[in-house]
Write an enzyme that holds these catalytic residues in place. Structure first.
Site, short mmCIF file in Angstrom:
data_model
loop_
_atom_site.label_atom_id
_atom_site.label_comp_id
_atom_site.label_asym_id
_atom_site.label_seq_id
_atom_site.Cartn_x
_atom_site.Cartn_y
_atom_site.Cartn_z
N GLY A 85 19.99 13.54 -31.48
CA GLY A 85 19.53 13.99 -30.16
C GLY A 85 20.26 13.26 -29.05
CB ALA A 86 21.28 9.75 -28.63
N GLY A 98 0.83 -1.20 0.00
CA GLY A 98 0.00 0.00 0.00
C GLY A 98 0.86 1.24 0.00
C1 HXC Z 1 -2.10 -4.39 12.60
C2 HXC Z 1 -1.04 -6.21 11.75
C3 HXC Z 1 -0.94 -5.60 10.48
C4 HXC Z 1 -1.49 -4.29 10.34
C5 HXC Z 1 -0.03 -7.53 10.35
N1 HXC Z 1 -0.47 -7.40 11.61
N2 HXC Z 1 -0.32 -6.43 9.64
N3 HXC Z 1 -1.62 -5.60 12.79
N4 HXC Z 1 -2.06 -3.72 11.43
N5 HXC Z 1 -1.42 -3.63 9.19
C6 HXC Z 1 -0.33 -8.36 12.69
C7 HXC Z 1 -1.21 -9.57 12.49
O1 HXC Z 1 -2.49 -9.32 12.98
C8 HXC Z 1 -0.47 -10.61 13.30
O2 HXC Z 1 -0.77 -10.43 14.65
C9 HXC Z 1 0.97 -10.24 13.12
O3 HXC Z 1 0.98 -8.88 12.68
C10 HXC Z 1 1.65 -11.05 12.06
O4 HXC Z 1 0.85 -11.04 10.89
P1 HXC Z 1 0.42 -12.36 10.13
O5 HXC Z 1 -0.73 -12.01 9.27
O6 HXC Z 1 0.26 -13.48 11.09
O7 HXC Z 1 1.74 -12.62 9.28
P2 HXC Z 1 1.87 -13.21 7.83
O8 HXC Z 1 0.99 -14.42 7.69
O9 HXC Z 1 3.32 -13.37 7.61
O10 HXC Z 1 1.29 -12.12 6.85
C11 HXC Z 1 1.92 -10.87 6.75
C12 HXC Z 1 1.04 -9.87 5.95
C13 HXC Z 1 -0.37 -9.82 6.59
C14 HXC Z 1 0.98 -10.34 4.48
C15 HXC Z 1 1.74 -8.54 5.99
O11 HXC Z 1 -0.24 -9.64 7.98
C16 HXC Z 1 -1.22 -8.72 6.03
O12 HXC Z 1 -1.77 -8.86 4.93
N6 HXC Z 1 -1.34 -7.62 6.79
C17 HXC Z 1 -2.14 -6.50 6.40
C18 HXC Z 1 -1.45 -5.76 5.31
C19 HXC Z 1 -2.19 -4.52 4.91
O13 HXC Z 1 -3.16 -4.57 4.17
N7 HXC Z 1 -1.77 -3.37 5.53
C20 HXC Z 1 -2.35 -2.14 5.27
C21 HXC Z 1 -1.65 -1.68 3.96
S1 HXC Z 1 -2.23 -0.14 3.49
P3 HXC Z 1 -0.88 -11.65 15.68
O14 HXC Z 1 -1.16 -11.02 16.98
O15 HXC Z 1 -1.99 -12.51 15.17
O16 HXC Z 1 0.45 -12.34 15.62
C22 HXC Z 1 -1.21 0.87 4.20
C23 HXC Z 1 -1.62 2.25 3.97
C24 HXC Z 1 -0.48 3.19 4.16
O17 HXC Z 1 -0.26 0.54 4.80
C25 HXC Z 1 -0.98 4.49 3.67
C26 HXC Z 1 0.08 5.50 3.62
C27 HXC Z 1 -0.41 6.70 2.85
#
Ligand code: HXC
Length: 514
Positions: free
Chosen positions: A404-405, A169
């Site tokens: 040009g290059a 993201g």
């Molecule tokens: C809170 C999160 C988290 C998040 C992971 N965790 N991402 N907690 N906010 N964004 C936590 C999980 O709940 C889990 O907690 C622990 O971290 C490990 O994650 P898992 O899912 O068990 O790990 P894995 O299977 O390796 O998967 C990793 C992952 C997945 C692919 C990154 O966690 C995921 O899809 N997370 C969400 C990603 C996402 O969509 N983020 C928002 C992106 S948008 P527990 O306690 O169960 O161990 C963004 C916007 C930014 O970032 C904007 C800026 C302008």
């Protein structure tokens, strides 16, 4: 009453443990180190000073108030690399998935501020699930504050990012605003929208690694600059890279004792470039012979390989090298090569790194894909970057420099301080065959043997223009040199340009064609 000293030690132990042994073991199973292990490896021994270790999140929603998050999932501070100071932050996936909430972001901002004020490089080790979902807009705002600081620091201090886990993201944009991105194969991915979202919206099926893995981001998108096979190798790359960079834009890059003699002549360079202008060769061989032995560090190798860029040393001084690569697409300039070139030249200019340009290009890559893709806009970046740059700029025309290059590849008119040419150089508006077809069209059409006439006219054109002497007689080339002398000649020129100071008109900022 608890002993305050013991209480401090208890708290520090808790913080040191981050997500605990189980989560750290899972991290290891994935082939990744924890944030603390990474910092320990990255920094000179016993130089790390952690700051903000006791920071805690302030989230209360979705049960977050019940969650302890040591260091709020990011280890921040300062230390040394090659005895020089650096600021660092390392996200820790073992704590709330390294997700970025308000306070986690504030810790990163703190080291960004300190690095900028101190004029010291900052290194970010990213391993995060992105914006902490439970913290909502506070998390998003945290990113905004980081992006702003990345932008402010751009061109002031080197900013290096290592992607060592997920980066999804908007989270990808902080790395993208930094100077260099290093990615680790198989364990790191970057994308704006992940495989599931893509599947839902466009129906495309793609794995996370294929979509945004290290090799994809290096070779297809040009987002990454270097890739490594594991955490250790990626961190080694950071240390290696920093050896070429100054602490900030006011300083010169580090100079080291040159072990390679400056007067080293290379007679084999006379044979390396085939006289037949259509025969390819590997320009990297030339770059390696010009630079101090074993110092050339290629950037973005695998992306737009029709252009080679990288840092090297000459007489112990850091140089940036830009070279057309005749082995790939005949060394033509295209959209990707233009972007690669322009950003690199601007990087060199920002950090006082002289630019050496080696030219052998027949021109821009023709085709509708290039035109529709905006080669005009992208190609213009090259002109902009060279004309804007005030660091010493030396150009060596090896063979073809057409149209040009020719201009774009740091010609005299764009501001090269010195232009050298090998005797094999050909400077013309276009290649002899193309030129003959246009200006001698009538002669060719009316000839008994048009093909033979075309050849003869092309030969005449080549004899007239396809050499360095016309351009040299008009002052566009300063020296026609024996290829064997390229290294000593460049070394002398660089020495003469060492104290170069140049200015540009006062303005708020330019409007580069991005
Ligand atoms: C809170 C999160 C988290 C998040 C992971 N965790 N991402 N907690 N906010 N964004 C936590 C999980 O709940 C889990 O907690 C622990 O971290 C490990 O994650 P898992 O899912 O068990 O790990 P894995 O299977 O390796 O998967 C990793 C992952 C997945 C692919 C990154 O966690 C995921 O899809 N997370 C969400 C990603 C996402 O969509 N983020 C928002 C992106 S948008 P527990 O306690 O169960 O161990 C963004 C916007 C930014 O970032 C904007 C800026 C302008």
């Amino acid at each position: 009453m608890t002993d305050p000293h013991q209480e401090l030690q208890r708290r520090l132990r808790e913080i040191e443990a981050m997500g605990g042994p189980q989560r750290i073991a899972r991290q290891h199973q994935m082939g990744k180190w924890s944030a603390r292990e990474r910092l320990h490896y990255l920094l000179d021994p016993d130089t790390f000073e952690e700051i903000g270790a006791h920071v805690e999140h302030r989230g209360t929603l979705f049960g977050l108030d019940q969650v302890k998050a040591p260091a709020d999932g990011v280890v921040t501070g300062f230390g040394r690399i090659h005895h020089r100071p650096v600021y660092v932050f390392a996200q820790d996936f073992t704590v709330l998935g390294g997700s970025l909430g308000e306070m986690h972001a504030a810790k990163i901002q703190k080291v960004q501020d300190l690095a900028l004020k101190s004029g010291v490089p900052i290194i970010g080790l990213n391993d995060s699930g992105g914006a902490r979902i439970q913290e909502g807009v506070d998390a998003l705002s945290g990113y905004g504050e980081i992006f702003k600081r990345n932008t402010w620091a751009s061109g002031v201090i080197p900013q290096i990012t290592v992607i060592m886990g997920p980066s999804a993201g908007g989270a990808v944009y902080s790395p993208a605003l930094t100077d260099v991105i290093i990615m680790v194969r198989k364990t790191s991915q970057m994308f704006i929208t992940g495989p599931q979202v893509i599947q839902t919206v466009t129906g495309e099926t793609v794995s996370a690694e294929e979509l945004g893995g290290a090799d994809t981001q290096l070779k297809r998108s040009g987002v990454a600059h270097f890739v490594a096979d594991n955490d250790a190798e990626a961190l080694d790359q950071v240390r290696h890279l920093l050896a070429y960079l100054p602490n900030n834009y006011r300083e010169e890059p580090p100079v080291i004792d040159a072990l390679d003699p400056l007067d080293r002549r290379e007679p084999r360079l006379r044979e390396l470039v085939p006289v037949d202008a259509n025969k390819p060769y590997d320009v990297k061989q030339i770059i390696h012979t010009i630079c101090d032995r074993d110092t050339f560090l290629e950037w973005q190798s695998g992306y737009a390989d029709n252009l080679v860029i990288g840092l090297g040393r000459l007489g112990g001084h850091v140089i940036g090298v830009v070279a057309n690569q005749p082995r790939v697409l005949a060394g033509t300039l295209d959209i990707n090569a233009s972007d690669k070139l322009a950003r690199f030249v601007r990087f060199c200019d920002a950090f006082n790194i002289p630019v050496i340009t080696l030219v052998d290009t027949p021109g821009y890559l023709p085709g509708t894909a290039q035109e529709f893709g905006g080669i005009i806009r992208h190609g213009a970046k090259v002109l902009y970057a060279y004309a804007e740059a005030t660091v010493p700029k030396i150009t060596v025309i090896l063979r073809k420099a057409y149209g040009g290059a020719y201009l774009a590849m740091c010609s005299r008119s764009l501001g090269a301080d010195l232009v050298m040419a090998w005797p094999t150089a050909e400077i013309a508006v276009m290649g002899p065959e193309g030129a003959a077809n246009i200006i001698f069209r009538k002669d060719i059409e009316e000839a008994d043997d048009p093909a033979q006439m075309r050849q003869q006219k092309a030969r005449e054109y080549r004899e007239q223009f396809a050499n360095p002497y016309v351009a040299a007689s008009h002052g566009y080339i300063d020296q026609v040199i024996d290829p064997a002398d390229t290294r000593p000649k460049l070394a002398r020129a660089l020495m003469a340009l060492y104290n170069k100071r140049d200015t540009r008109p006062d303005k708020r900022h330019g409007n580069m064609p991005v």
